[in-house]
Write a protein that holds these residues in place. Sequence first.
Motif, PDB file in Angstrom:
ATOM      1  N   ALA A  28       4.088  18.637   2.563  1.00  0.00           N
ATOM      2  CA  ALA A  28       5.103  18.165   3.505  1.00  0.00           C
ATOM      3  C   ALA A  28       6.313  19.089   3.524  1.00  0.00           C
ATOM      4  CB  ALA A  28       5.520  16.737   3.144  1.00  0.00           C
ATOM      5  N   VAL A  29       6.718  19.589   2.364  1.00  0.00           N
ATOM      6  CA  VAL A  29       7.852  20.527   2.314  1.00  0.00           C
ATOM      7  C   VAL A  29       7.506  21.825   3.041  1.00  0.00           C
ATOM      8  CG1 VAL A  29       9.256  21.957   0.774  1.00  0.00           C
ATOM      9  CG2 VAL A  29       8.864  19.545   0.225  1.00  0.00           C
ATOM     10  N   VAL A  30       6.281  22.303   2.864  1.00  0.00           N
ATOM     11  CA  VAL A  30       5.873  23.516   3.576  1.00  0.00           C
ATOM     12  C   VAL A  30       5.858  23.272   5.079  1.00  0.00           C
ATOM     13  CG1 VAL A  30       4.038  25.209   3.892  1.00  0.00           C
ATOM     14  CG2 VAL A  30       4.574  24.380   1.599  1.00  0.00           C
ATOM     15  N   TYR A  31       5.367  22.128   5.505  1.00  0.00           N
ATOM     16  CA  TYR A  31       5.449  21.763   6.921  1.00  0.00           C
ATOM     17  C   TYR A  31       6.904  21.836   7.405  1.00  0.00           C
ATOM     18  CZ  TYR A  31       0.891  19.863   8.534  1.00  0.00           C
ATOM     19  OH  TYR A  31      -0.395  19.692   8.986  1.00  0.00           O
ATOM     20  N   LEU A  32       7.813  21.288   6.617  1.00  0.00           N
ATOM     21  CA  LEU A  32       9.225  21.291   6.993  1.00  0.00           C
ATOM     22  C   LEU A  32       9.729  22.708   7.210  1.00  0.00           C
ATOM     23  CD1 LEU A  32      11.998  19.966   7.390  1.00  0.00           C
ATOM     24  CD2 LEU A  32      12.257  19.946   4.892  1.00  0.00           C
ATOM     25  N   LEU A  33       9.421  23.606   6.274  1.00  0.00           N
ATOM     26  CA  LEU A  33       9.841  24.996   6.418  1.00  0.00           C
ATOM     27  C   LEU A  33       9.229  25.632   7.669  1.00  0.00           C
ATOM     28  CD1 LEU A  33       9.506  26.153   2.705  1.00  0.00           C
ATOM     29  CD2 LEU A  33      11.627  25.765   3.957  1.00  0.00           C
ATOM     30  N   ALA A  34       7.971  25.306   7.942  1.00  0.00           N
ATOM     31  CA  ALA A  34       7.297  25.893   9.098  1.00  0.00           C
ATOM     32  C   ALA A  34       7.934  25.427  10.403  1.00  0.00           C
ATOM     33  CB  ALA A  34       5.816  25.525   9.064  1.00  0.00           C
ATOM     34  N   PHE A  35       8.271  24.155  10.498  1.00  0.00           N
ATOM     35  CA  PHE A  35       8.906  23.661  11.720  1.00  0.00           C
ATOM     36  C   PHE A  35      10.322  24.220  11.868  1.00  0.00           C
ATOM     37  CE2 PHE A  35       5.707  20.142  11.445  1.00  0.00           C
ATOM     38  CZ  PHE A  35       5.135  20.344  12.693  1.00  0.00           C
ATOM     39  N   LEU A  36      11.043  24.358  10.766  1.00  0.00           N
ATOM     40  CA  LEU A  36      12.387  24.958  10.839  1.00  0.00           C
ATOM     41  C   LEU A  36      12.307  26.415  11.289  1.00  0.00           C
ATOM     42  CD1 LEU A  36      14.076  23.456   7.641  1.00  0.00           C
ATOM     43  CD2 LEU A  36      14.446  22.787  10.030  1.00  0.00           C
ATOM     44  N   ALA A  37      11.290  27.142  10.811  1.00  0.00           N
ATOM     45  CA  ALA A  37      11.104  28.525  11.248  1.00  0.00           C
ATOM     46  C   ALA A  37      10.824  28.579  12.751  1.00  0.00           C
ATOM     47  CB  ALA A  37       9.980  29.191  10.464  1.00  0.00           C
ATOM     48  N   ALA A  38      10.031  27.625  13.254  1.00  0.00           N
ATOM     49  CA  ALA A  38       9.748  27.586  14.694  1.00  0.00           C
ATOM     50  C   ALA A  38      11.023  27.325  15.488  1.00  0.00           C
ATOM     51  CB  ALA A  38       8.697  26.511  14.987  1.00  0.00           C
ATOM     52  N   LEU A  39      11.872  26.435  14.990  1.00  0.00           N
ATOM     53  CA  LEU A  39      13.139  26.181  15.673  1.00  0.00           C
ATOM     54  C   LEU A  39      14.010  27.430  15.702  1.00  0.00           C
ATOM     55  CD1 LEU A  39      13.930  22.662  14.219  1.00  0.00           C
ATOM     56  CD2 LEU A  39      13.627  23.200  16.644  1.00  0.00           C
ATOM     57  N   ARG A  40      13.950  28.211  14.655  1.00  0.00           N
ATOM     58  CA  ARG A  40      14.796  29.401  14.567  1.00  0.00           C
ATOM     59  C   ARG A  40      14.340  30.515  15.501  1.00  0.00           C
ATOM     60  NH1 ARG A  40      14.338  34.219  11.642  1.00  0.00           N
ATOM     61  NH2 ARG A  40      16.364  35.194  11.131  1.00  0.00           N
ATOM     62  N   GLU A  41      13.019  30.714  15.652  1.00  0.00           N
ATOM     63  CA  GLU A  41      12.582  31.963  16.272  1.00  0.00           C
ATOM     64  C   GLU A  41      11.557  31.836  17.397  1.00  0.00           C
ATOM     65  OE1 GLU A  41      11.083  34.130  12.935  1.00  0.00           O
ATOM     66  OE2 GLU A  41       9.535  32.658  12.503  1.00  0.00           O
ATOM     67  N   PHE A  42      10.928  30.668  17.566  1.00  0.00           N
ATOM     68  CA  PHE A  42       9.837  30.606  18.544  1.00  0.00           C
ATOM     69  C   PHE A  42      10.329  30.937  19.951  1.00  0.00           C
ATOM     70  CE2 PHE A  42       6.664  28.994  21.375  1.00  0.00           C
ATOM     71  CZ  PHE A  42       5.466  29.083  20.699  1.00  0.00           C
ATOM     72  N   ARG A  43      11.487  30.432  20.326  1.00  0.00           N
ATOM     73  CA  ARG A  43      11.980  30.659  21.685  1.00  0.00           C
ATOM     74  C   ARG A  43      12.160  32.145  21.965  1.00  0.00           C
ATOM     75  NH1 ARG A  43      17.153  30.631  24.243  1.00  0.00           N
ATOM     76  NH2 ARG A  43      18.161  30.265  22.230  1.00  0.00           N
ATOM     77  N   VAL A  44      12.643  32.896  20.977  1.00  0.00           N
ATOM     78  CA  VAL A  44      12.852  34.330  21.160  1.00  0.00           C
ATOM     79  C   VAL A  44      11.519  35.075  21.200  1.00  0.00           C
ATOM     80  CG1 VAL A  44      13.875  36.403  20.151  1.00  0.00           C
ATOM     81  CG2 VAL A  44      15.098  34.221  20.048  1.00  0.00           C
ATOM     82  N   LEU A  45      10.601  34.687  20.337  1.00  0.00           N
ATOM     83  CA  LEU A  45       9.348  35.434  20.208  1.00  0.00           C
ATOM     84  C   LEU A  45       8.341  35.060  21.285  1.00  0.00           C
ATOM     85  CD1 LEU A  45       8.936  35.227  16.327  1.00  0.00           C
ATOM     86  CD2 LEU A  45      10.106  36.984  17.675  1.00  0.00           C
ATOM     87  N   ALA A  46       8.194  33.766  21.566  1.00  0.00           N
ATOM     88  CA  ALA A  46       7.119  33.327  22.458  1.00  0.00           C
ATOM     89  C   ALA A  46       7.557  32.253  23.438  1.00  0.00           C
ATOM     90  CB  ALA A  46       5.940  32.819  21.631  1.00  0.00           C
ATOM     91  N   GLY A  47       8.854  32.085  23.634  1.00  0.00           N
ATOM     92  CA  GLY A  47       9.347  31.072  24.557  1.00  0.00           C
ATOM     93  C   GLY A  47       9.192  31.494  26.009  1.00  0.00           C
TER      94      GLY A  47
END
Length: 474
Positions: free
Chosen positions: A21-40
């Motif tokens: 669950a903690v790893v999931y949390l880190l993964a979703f936070l990473a998506a919030l940080r960078e997904f829009r720039v990389l693949a938005g």
Amino acid sequence: MDWTADPDAWLSRLVIQRGVAVVYLLAFLAALREFRVLAGERGLTPAPAFLRRVPFRRAPGLFHLHYSDRALAAVAWSGAALSAAVAAGAADAVPLGGSMALWAVLWVLYLSVVNAGQTWYAYGWESLLLEAGFLMIFLGNDDIAPPTVTLYLVLWLVFRVELGAGLIKWRGDPCWRDLTCLYHHHETQPMPGPLSWWFHHLPRPLHRAEAAANHVTQLIVPFGLFLPQPLATWAALAVIATQLWLVASGNFAWLNWLTLILALAAVDGASAARHLPLPAPPDGQRDAPAWFAITVLAVAAAVAVLSYWPVRNLLSSRQRMNRAYNGAHLVNAYGAFGSVTRVRHEIVFEGTSDPDPGPDTRWHAYEFHGKPGDPRRLPRQFAPFHLRLDWQLWIAALSPHAPAPWLRPLVRRLREGDPAVLALLRANPFPERPPAHVRARVHRYRFTTPRERRETRAWWHRTPLGVLLTTEHD
């Protein structure tokens, strides 16, 4: 052996599920940080165009219904909130069916992100998280004793991760067989950590011992995970120790952390509980209901069928690393560093305010959080967090003669002073207004020697090799 329940595994189940669950949390936070720039919508490789080209069966997920940056944010924020709640114990505070639903929602949300992320999410640890997260649905909660079948499915996952990594090395670069790969690896790995300089300068006999120990822990030890206790516990501890060594020597996102968490499935929980200051096990754990037991057995049968492809890959002389055989990223092939780079190249981005650059033009470098830049800056520790742009720049530098298609859009965004792109960087040398021109230059990097380090206080020595891309002629 009771194939339906293992009451002594309550501690392993607790730590594994909370850790995932903690790893999931880190993964979703990473998506919030960078997904829009990389693949938005306006990303370097826009997800909407990708999803129009790729059918649902190849990349299933919610975004086939509709993608927008707002929808991505809703998915990522929901995933982050839910994973934080599960890490805090929410899945143990609801009935068994509710617990399974919580884990299933997490899996669907992250599967949707990964399957829209394209090259930015094409890492083995993305599939590892999805496969592990799927198994968590069937590991139960405090209401029942952990099902033995699911624990063995978790061990089967760890086995494939470790053996796949060991075989790809043994079959791959000859330096693994002659035990010399670590003469280079600590220096040329994708994202060195704060201790990597010291690891690189270990005596060469220790580097050879590292490589030999790697072969033992990845080619032999994984079989011990399935032996009776206490042998299985000792095998798990060997896996955990190896993963902690890798954590100390570099940055590999959550690969090492998730692997060591999953290896706890082989640890004798009853023995651990006796020797550690831990709370008592949950009261009143009952046998699993029949519908849950049947579901677990059906999942095990499906995993057995899907295992045909990764097992064939493990046995093949043409073994491939980190391959997902289905859009759900279940029962994948894993592996790492079948070849080791001998020379480190880095792409350095520079800008200038000079509208007509010449030989005397001053160029100022952009700095990234994870990848090497300023030679005097000590590499940082970011794992288990994942810096995807930094990682992809290391991959792009491996073949500078064929620039990645997203590199030129990145250079243009830097020239435009795009705030979203600049937010992913550590330092912007043009805070007042965007530069007139931006270029990407390739440098050769190597760790300084101890003598050079004393004299210059630099961690890296770098040599410029040439310009890869520039906006001067756009």
